[in-house]
Design a protein around this motif. Structure first.
Motif, PDB file in Angstrom:
ATOM      1  N   TRP A  53      49.998  34.651  34.701  1.00 36.69           N
ATOM      2  CA  TRP A  53      49.517  35.942  35.206  1.00 36.69           C
ATOM      3  C   TRP A  53      47.995  35.977  35.221  1.00 36.69           C
ATOM      4  CZ3 TRP A  53      49.633  40.664  37.334  1.00 36.69           C
ATOM      5  CH2 TRP A  53      48.800  41.669  36.841  1.00 36.69           C
ATOM      6  N   SER A  54      47.383  35.635  34.098  1.00 30.51           N
ATOM      7  CA  SER A  54      45.922  35.689  33.992  1.00 30.51           C
ATOM      8  C   SER A  54      45.253  34.678  34.928  1.00 30.51           C
ATOM      9  CB  SER A  54      45.482  35.435  32.544  1.00 30.51           C
ATOM     10  OG  SER A  54      46.011  36.406  31.674  1.00 30.51           O
ATOM     11  N   SER A  55      45.768  33.461  34.952  1.00 27.01           N
ATOM     12  CA  SER A  55      45.185  32.431  35.820  1.00 27.01           C
ATOM     13  C   SER A  55      45.360  32.785  37.293  1.00 27.01           C
ATOM     14  CB  SER A  55      45.830  31.068  35.531  1.00 27.01           C
ATOM     15  OG  SER A  55      45.638  30.697  34.183  1.00 27.01           O
ATOM     16  N   GLY A  56      46.515  33.382  37.616  1.00 25.49           N
ATOM     17  CA  GLY A  56      46.744  33.801  38.994  1.00 25.49           C
ATOM     18  C   GLY A  56      45.730  34.842  39.440  1.00 25.49           C
ATOM     19  N   LEU A  57      45.431  35.793  38.557  1.00 24.01           N
ATOM     20  CA  LEU A  57      44.430  36.811  38.884  1.00 24.01           C
ATOM     21  C   LEU A  57      43.049  36.188  39.090  1.00 24.01           C
ATOM     22  CD1 LEU A  57      45.274  39.807  36.490  1.00 24.01           C
ATOM     23  CD2 LEU A  57      45.777  39.589  38.936  1.00 24.01           C
ATOM     24  N   VAL A  58      42.687  35.264  38.199  1.00 30.97           N
ATOM     25  CA  VAL A  58      41.366  34.628  38.311  1.00 30.97           C
ATOM     26  C   VAL A  58      41.279  33.812  39.605  1.00 30.97           C
ATOM     27  CG1 VAL A  58      39.817  32.918  37.292  1.00 30.97           C
ATOM     28  CG2 VAL A  58      40.971  34.590  35.826  1.00 30.97           C
ATOM     29  N   ALA A  59      42.332  33.054  39.908  1.00 29.81           N
ATOM     30  CA  ALA A  59      42.321  32.252  41.138  1.00 29.81           C
ATOM     31  C   ALA A  59      42.249  33.146  42.375  1.00 29.81           C
ATOM     32  CB  ALA A  59      43.572  31.372  41.186  1.00 29.81           C
ATOM     33  N   ALA A  60      42.990  34.256  42.352  1.00 30.88           N
ATOM     34  CA  ALA A  60      42.951  35.184  43.491  1.00 30.88           C
ATOM     35  C   ALA A  60      41.573  35.813  43.639  1.00 30.88           C
ATOM     36  CB  ALA A  60      44.014  36.263  43.314  1.00 30.88           C
ATOM     37  N   ALA A  61      40.876  36.015  42.518  1.00 31.58           N
ATOM     38  CA  ALA A  61      39.526  36.579  42.575  1.00 31.58           C
ATOM     39  C   ALA A  61      38.523  35.574  43.126  1.00 31.58           C
ATOM     40  CB  ALA A  61      39.103  37.032  41.174  1.00 31.58           C
ATOM     41  N   LEU A  62      38.684  34.314  42.753  1.00 32.86           N
ATOM     42  CA  LEU A  62      37.728  33.286  43.177  1.00 32.86           C
ATOM     43  C   LEU A  62      37.958  32.822  44.612  1.00 32.86           C
ATOM     44  CD1 LEU A  62      37.593  31.097  39.929  1.00 32.86           C
ATOM     45  CD2 LEU A  62      35.989  32.868  40.671  1.00 32.86           C
ATOM     46  N   PHE A  63      39.187  33.012  45.095  1.00 36.50           N
ATOM     47  CA  PHE A  63      39.513  32.589  46.455  1.00 36.50           C
ATOM     48  C   PHE A  63      40.028  33.800  47.233  1.00 36.50           C
ATOM     49  CE2 PHE A  63      39.891  28.838  43.812  1.00 36.50           C
ATOM     50  CZ  PHE A  63      39.225  27.875  44.550  1.00 36.50           C
ATOM     51  N   ILE A 123      40.793  42.237  34.139  1.00 31.62           N
ATOM     52  CA  ILE A 123      42.189  42.461  33.766  1.00 31.62           C
ATOM     53  C   ILE A 123      42.808  41.179  33.213  1.00 31.62           C
ATOM     54  CG2 ILE A 123      44.488  43.026  34.662  1.00 31.62           C
ATOM     55  CD1 ILE A 123      43.088  44.947  36.635  1.00 31.62           C
ATOM     56  N   ALA A 124      42.437  40.042  33.798  1.00 30.18           N
ATOM     57  CA  ALA A 124      42.933  38.757  33.291  1.00 30.18           C
ATOM     58  C   ALA A 124      42.435  38.517  31.869  1.00 30.18           C
ATOM     59  CB  ALA A 124      42.469  37.623  34.210  1.00 30.18           C
ATOM     60  N   ALA A 125      41.159  38.817  31.613  1.00 27.13           N
ATOM     61  CA  ALA A 125      40.605  38.647  30.270  1.00 27.13           C
ATOM     62  C   ALA A 125      41.296  39.583  29.276  1.00 27.13           C
ATOM     63  CB  ALA A 125      39.104  38.906  30.282  1.00 27.13           C
ATOM     64  N   GLY A 126      41.558  40.814  29.714  1.00 22.39           N
ATOM     65  CA  GLY A 126      42.252  41.754  28.844  1.00 22.39           C
ATOM     66  C   GLY A 126      43.658  41.296  28.521  1.00 22.39           C
ATOM     67  N   ALA A 162      39.511  44.638  22.491  1.00 26.79           N
ATOM     68  CA  ALA A 162      39.021  43.828  23.610  1.00 26.79           C
ATOM     69  C   ALA A 162      39.943  43.960  24.821  1.00 26.79           C
ATOM     70  CB  ALA A 162      38.914  42.367  23.185  1.00 26.79           C
ATOM     71  N   ALA A 163      41.259  43.986  24.581  1.00 24.03           N
ATOM     72  CA  ALA A 163      42.220  44.102  25.682  1.00 24.03           C
ATOM     73  C   ALA A 163      42.071  45.438  26.401  1.00 24.03           C
ATOM     74  CB  ALA A 163      43.644  43.951  25.150  1.00 24.03           C
ATOM     75  N   HIS A 164      41.976  46.527  25.639  1.00 24.23           N
ATOM     76  CA  HIS A 164      41.850  47.850  26.254  1.00 24.23           C
ATOM     77  C   HIS A 164      40.530  47.993  27.020  1.00 24.23           C
ATOM     78  CE1 HIS A 164      45.108  49.164  23.414  1.00 24.23           C
ATOM     79  NE2 HIS A 164      45.442  49.844  24.491  1.00 24.23           N
ATOM     80  N   VAL A 165      39.446  47.496  26.445  1.00 20.64           N
ATOM     81  CA  VAL A 165      38.143  47.602  27.107  1.00 20.64           C
ATOM     82  C   VAL A 165      38.143  46.800  28.409  1.00 20.64           C
ATOM     83  CG1 VAL A 165      35.695  46.985  26.942  1.00 20.64           C
ATOM     84  CG2 VAL A 165      36.838  48.099  25.014  1.00 20.64           C
ATOM     85  N   ALA A 166      38.647  45.566  28.358  1.00 18.75           N
ATOM     86  CA  ALA A 166      38.631  44.706  29.544  1.00 18.75           C
ATOM     87  C   ALA A 166      39.531  45.266  30.650  1.00 18.75           C
ATOM     88  CB  ALA A 166      39.062  43.288  29.173  1.00 18.75           C
ATOM     89  N   ILE A 167      40.742  45.663  30.288  1.00 21.02           N
ATOM     90  CA  ILE A 167      41.660  46.203  31.303  1.00 21.02           C
ATOM     91  C   ILE A 167      41.117  47.520  31.850  1.00 21.02           C
ATOM     92  CG2 ILE A 167      43.971  47.149  31.674  1.00 21.02           C
ATOM     93  CD1 ILE A 167      45.016  45.052  29.690  1.00 21.02           C
ATOM     94  N   GLY A 168      40.585  48.355  30.957  1.00 20.86           N
ATOM     95  CA  GLY A 168      39.999  49.620  31.405  1.00 20.86           C
ATOM     96  C   GLY A 168      38.833  49.401  32.351  1.00 20.86           C
ATOM     97  N   TRP A 169      37.978  48.441  32.038  1.00 21.42           N
ATOM     98  CA  TRP A 169      36.843  48.151  32.917  1.00 21.42           C
ATOM     99  C   TRP A 169      37.325  47.614  34.269  1.00 21.42           C
ATOM    100  CZ3 TRP A 169      32.054  49.369  33.588  1.00 21.42           C
ATOM    101  CH2 TRP A 169      31.258  48.612  34.455  1.00 21.42           C
ATOM    102  N   GLY A 170      38.366  46.778  34.234  1.00 22.23           N
ATOM    103  CA  GLY A 170      38.908  46.267  35.481  1.00 22.23           C
ATOM    104  C   GLY A 170      39.445  47.384  36.368  1.00 22.23           C
TER     105      GLY A 170
END
Length: 219
Positions: free
Chosen positions: A95-105, A66-69, A18-26
Protein backbone atom coordinates in the motif's frame (compact mmCIF):
# COMPACT_ATOMS: atom_id res chain seq x y z
CA UNK A 1 19.70 -7.01 28.96
CA UNK A 2 17.14 -4.84 30.78
CA UNK A 3 15.40 -1.92 29.06
CA UNK A 4 12.86 0.66 30.04
CA UNK A 5 9.69 -0.56 31.78
CA UNK A 6 7.47 1.45 29.46
CA UNK A 7 4.22 -0.27 28.59
CA UNK A 8 3.44 -1.32 25.01
CA UNK A 9 0.93 1.56 24.86
CA UNK A 10 3.66 4.02 25.82
CA UNK A 11 6.00 2.63 23.18
CA UNK A 12 3.29 2.87 20.52
CA UNK A 13 2.30 6.49 21.20
CA UNK A 14 5.20 8.20 19.31
CA UNK A 15 4.46 5.99 16.30
CA UNK A 16 0.76 6.78 16.52
CA UNK A 17 1.47 10.51 16.77
CA UNK A 18 3.67 10.31 13.68
CA UNK A 19 0.97 8.32 11.85
CA UNK A 20 -1.80 10.80 12.68
CA UNK A 21 0.32 13.84 11.80
CA UNK A 22 1.50 12.38 8.47
CA UNK A 23 -1.93 11.14 7.38
CA UNK A 24 -3.55 14.38 8.53
CA UNK A 25 -1.03 16.45 6.59
CA UNK A 26 -1.58 14.30 3.51
CA UNK A 27 -5.35 14.83 3.68
CA UNK A 28 -4.89 18.57 4.21
CA UNK A 29 -2.64 18.76 1.15
CA UNK A 30 -5.19 16.92 -0.99
CA UNK A 31 -7.94 19.24 0.33
CA UNK A 32 -5.92 22.30 -0.70
CA UNK A 33 -5.41 20.74 -4.13
CA UNK A 34 -9.19 20.43 -4.50
CA UNK A 35 -9.68 24.07 -3.52
CA UNK A 36 -7.13 25.53 -5.94
CA UNK A 37 -7.54 23.21 -8.94
CA UNK A 38 -11.04 24.09 -10.07
CA UNK A 39 -11.63 20.54 -11.34
CA UNK A 40 -14.80 18.49 -10.88
CA UNK A 41 -14.42 16.09 -7.89
CA UNK A 42 -17.38 13.99 -9.05
CA UNK A 43 -16.05 13.13 -12.52
CA UNK A 44 -12.31 13.85 -12.34
CA UNK A 45 -9.95 11.36 -10.70
CA UNK A 46 -7.32 12.57 -8.27
CA UNK A 47 -4.65 11.64 -10.81
CA UNK A 48 -5.99 14.26 -13.22
CA UNK A 49 -5.39 16.99 -10.62
CA UNK A 50 -1.72 16.74 -11.51
CA UNK A 51 -2.60 18.74 -14.64
CA UNK A 52 -3.41 21.79 -12.49
CA UNK A 53 -0.73 24.37 -11.72
CA UNK A 54 1.36 22.92 -8.92
CA UNK A 55 -0.83 19.82 -8.94
CA UNK A 56 2.01 17.32 -9.32
CA UNK A 57 3.75 18.64 -6.22
CA UNK A 58 0.65 18.90 -4.04
CA UNK A 59 -0.75 15.53 -5.06
CA UNK A 60 2.62 13.82 -4.72
CA UNK A 61 3.26 15.37 -1.31
CA UNK A 62 -0.14 14.25 -0.07
CA UNK A 63 0.29 10.67 -1.26
CA UNK A 64 3.80 10.36 0.15
CA UNK A 65 2.65 11.76 3.51
CA UNK A 66 -0.15 9.19 3.72
CA UNK A 67 2.33 6.45 2.81
CA UNK A 68 4.68 7.62 5.59
CA UNK A 69 1.79 7.69 8.05
CA UNK A 70 0.84 4.14 7.07
CA UNK A 71 4.41 2.96 7.68
CA UNK A 72 4.32 4.65 11.09
CA UNK A 73 1.05 2.84 11.85
CA UNK A 74 2.78 -0.45 11.13
CA UNK A 75 5.48 0.60 13.60
CA UNK A 76 2.80 1.38 16.19
CA UNK A 77 1.24 -2.06 15.82
CA UNK A 78 4.60 -3.71 16.36
CA UNK A 79 5.50 -1.46 19.29
CA UNK A 80 2.17 -2.23 20.98
CA UNK A 81 3.02 -5.93 20.91
CA UNK A 82 0.63 -7.10 18.20
CA UNK A 83 2.00 -10.17 16.45
CA UNK A 84 1.73 -9.46 12.73
CA UNK A 85 2.10 -12.13 10.10
CA UNK A 86 4.11 -11.78 6.88
CA UNK A 87 0.94 -11.01 4.89
CA UNK A 88 0.18 -7.96 7.04
CA UNK A 89 3.69 -6.58 6.57
CA UNK A 90 3.60 -7.21 2.83
CA UNK A 91 0.22 -5.51 2.40
CA UNK A 92 1.23 -2.49 4.51
CA UNK A 93 4.35 -2.00 2.44
CA UNK A 94 2.57 -2.71 -0.85
CA UNK A 95 0.00 0.00 0.00
CA UNK A 96 2.67 2.50 1.04
CA UNK A 97 5.02 1.70 -1.85
CA UNK A 98 2.13 1.88 -4.31
CA UNK A 99 1.27 5.38 -3.11
CA UNK A 100 4.89 6.53 -3.37
CA UNK A 101 5.28 5.06 -6.86
CA UNK A 102 2.01 6.67 -7.99
CA UNK A 103 3.25 10.00 -6.62
CA UNK A 104 6.61 9.78 -8.38
CA UNK A 105 5.12 8.66 -11.69
CA UNK A 106 2.10 10.84 -12.58
CA UNK A 107 -0.70 9.59 -14.81
CA UNK A 108 -0.42 10.23 -18.55
CA UNK A 109 -2.86 12.60 -20.28
CA UNK A 110 -2.82 14.21 -23.74
CA UNK A 111 -1.87 17.51 -22.09
CA UNK A 112 1.09 15.80 -20.39
CA UNK A 113 1.77 12.66 -22.40
CA UNK A 114 4.10 10.09 -20.83
CA UNK A 115 2.86 6.53 -21.44
CA UNK A 116 5.59 4.86 -19.36
CA UNK A 117 4.85 7.03 -16.33
CA UNK A 118 1.14 6.49 -16.90
CA UNK A 119 1.50 2.70 -16.92
CA UNK A 120 3.54 2.72 -13.72
CA UNK A 121 1.00 5.04 -12.12
CA UNK A 122 -1.93 2.77 -12.99
CA UNK A 123 -0.23 -0.40 -11.75
CA UNK A 124 0.92 1.34 -8.56
CA UNK A 125 -2.58 2.59 -7.80
CA UNK A 126 -4.03 -0.87 -8.45
CA UNK A 127 -1.54 -2.48 -6.07
CA UNK A 128 -2.22 0.15 -3.40
CA UNK A 129 -6.03 -0.13 -3.58
CA UNK A 130 -6.07 -3.93 -3.59
CA UNK A 131 -3.51 -4.17 -0.78
CA UNK A 132 -5.45 -2.03 1.64
CA UNK A 133 -8.73 -3.74 0.73
CA UNK A 134 -7.12 -7.03 1.82
CA UNK A 135 -5.20 -5.68 4.82
CA UNK A 136 -7.99 -5.95 7.39
CA UNK A 137 -8.38 -9.68 6.80
CA UNK A 138 -4.73 -10.34 7.74
CA UNK A 139 -4.62 -8.52 11.07
CA UNK A 140 -4.32 -10.47 14.36
CA UNK A 141 -7.66 -11.95 15.40
CA UNK A 142 -8.46 -9.45 18.15
CA UNK A 143 -7.97 -6.58 15.71
CA UNK A 144 -9.49 -8.37 12.74
CA UNK A 145 -12.72 -9.07 14.63
CA UNK A 146 -13.03 -5.59 16.16
CA UNK A 147 -16.51 -4.39 15.01
CA UNK A 148 -15.30 -1.04 13.64
CA UNK A 149 -12.41 -2.64 11.78
CA UNK A 150 -14.75 -5.28 10.33
CA UNK A 151 -17.07 -2.56 9.01
CA UNK A 152 -14.26 -0.47 7.53
CA UNK A 153 -12.64 -3.53 5.97
CA UNK A 154 -15.91 -4.35 4.20
CA UNK A 155 -16.32 -0.72 3.15
CA UNK A 156 -12.77 -0.65 1.80
CA UNK A 157 -13.41 -3.80 -0.21
CA UNK A 158 -16.72 -2.40 -1.48
CA UNK A 159 -15.05 0.90 -2.34
CA UNK A 160 -12.35 -0.69 -4.47
CA UNK A 161 -14.94 -2.81 -6.29
CA UNK A 162 -17.05 0.30 -6.91
CA UNK A 163 -14.06 2.21 -8.22
CA UNK A 164 -13.09 -0.70 -10.43
CA UNK A 165 -16.53 -0.77 -12.02
CA UNK A 166 -16.57 3.00 -12.58
CA UNK A 167 -13.04 2.93 -14.04
CA UNK A 168 -13.80 0.10 -16.47
CA UNK A 169 -17.27 1.45 -17.31
CA UNK A 170 -17.03 5.24 -16.82
CA UNK A 171 -20.52 5.86 -18.14
CA UNK A 172 -22.11 3.77 -15.39
CA UNK A 173 -20.75 5.54 -12.30
CA UNK A 174 -18.90 8.86 -11.77
CA UNK A 175 -15.30 7.72 -11.57
CA UNK A 176 -14.15 10.67 -9.49
CA UNK A 177 -16.82 10.16 -6.85
CA UNK A 178 -16.30 6.40 -6.62
CA UNK A 179 -12.54 6.90 -6.24
CA UNK A 180 -13.04 9.34 -3.39
CA UNK A 181 -15.45 6.97 -1.66
CA UNK A 182 -12.87 4.20 -1.94
CA UNK A 183 -10.13 6.45 -0.56
CA UNK A 184 -12.39 7.63 2.27
CA UNK A 185 -12.98 4.00 3.27
CA UNK A 186 -9.22 3.29 3.08
CA UNK A 187 -8.29 6.27 5.24
CA UNK A 188 -11.13 5.39 7.61
CA UNK A 189 -9.70 1.89 7.96
CA UNK A 190 -6.22 3.23 8.74
CA UNK A 191 -7.55 5.67 11.33
CA UNK A 192 -9.71 2.97 12.92
CA UNK A 193 -6.73 0.62 13.18
CA UNK A 194 -4.74 3.46 14.76
CA UNK A 195 -7.48 4.00 17.36
CA UNK A 196 -7.55 0.29 18.17
CA UNK A 197 -3.77 -0.17 18.51
CA UNK A 198 -3.63 0.61 22.24
CA UNK A 199 -7.26 -0.27 23.03
CA UNK A 200 -7.27 -3.86 21.80
CA UNK A 201 -4.98 -5.97 23.98
CA UNK A 202 -2.73 -8.30 21.97
CA UNK A 203 -3.50 -12.00 22.45
CA UNK A 204 0.18 -12.73 23.21
CA UNK A 205 1.91 -9.40 23.80
CA UNK A 206 5.67 -9.35 23.35
CA UNK A 207 6.89 -8.99 26.93
CA UNK A 208 10.45 -9.38 28.13
CA UNK A 209 11.39 -10.49 31.63
CA UNK A 210 14.59 -9.52 33.47
CA UNK A 211 15.69 -10.80 36.85
CA UNK A 212 12.20 -12.03 37.72
CA UNK A 213 11.03 -8.55 38.68
CA UNK A 214 7.45 -7.68 37.74
CA UNK A 215 7.35 -5.21 34.91
CA UNK A 216 11.07 -5.53 34.18
CA UNK A 217 11.86 -6.06 30.54
CA UNK A 218 14.77 -7.78 28.91
CA UNK A 219 15.69 -9.53 25.75
Amino acid sequence: MGISGATPGDRARPWLLAAHVAIGWGLFTVFILHVVSGRNPVWDTLSSYALSDGGVGLLGAGMIAIAAGSAALLGALRAAGHRLGPATHILFWAWSSGLVAAALFPASYPERFNPVSGQIHEYACTVAFLSLAALGWTLPERLRTHPAIVRLTLLSLGGVLLFGVSYLMPGVLPVGLSQRLALAADIGLLVTIARAVTVVVPANPRTRVSGGKPGALSR
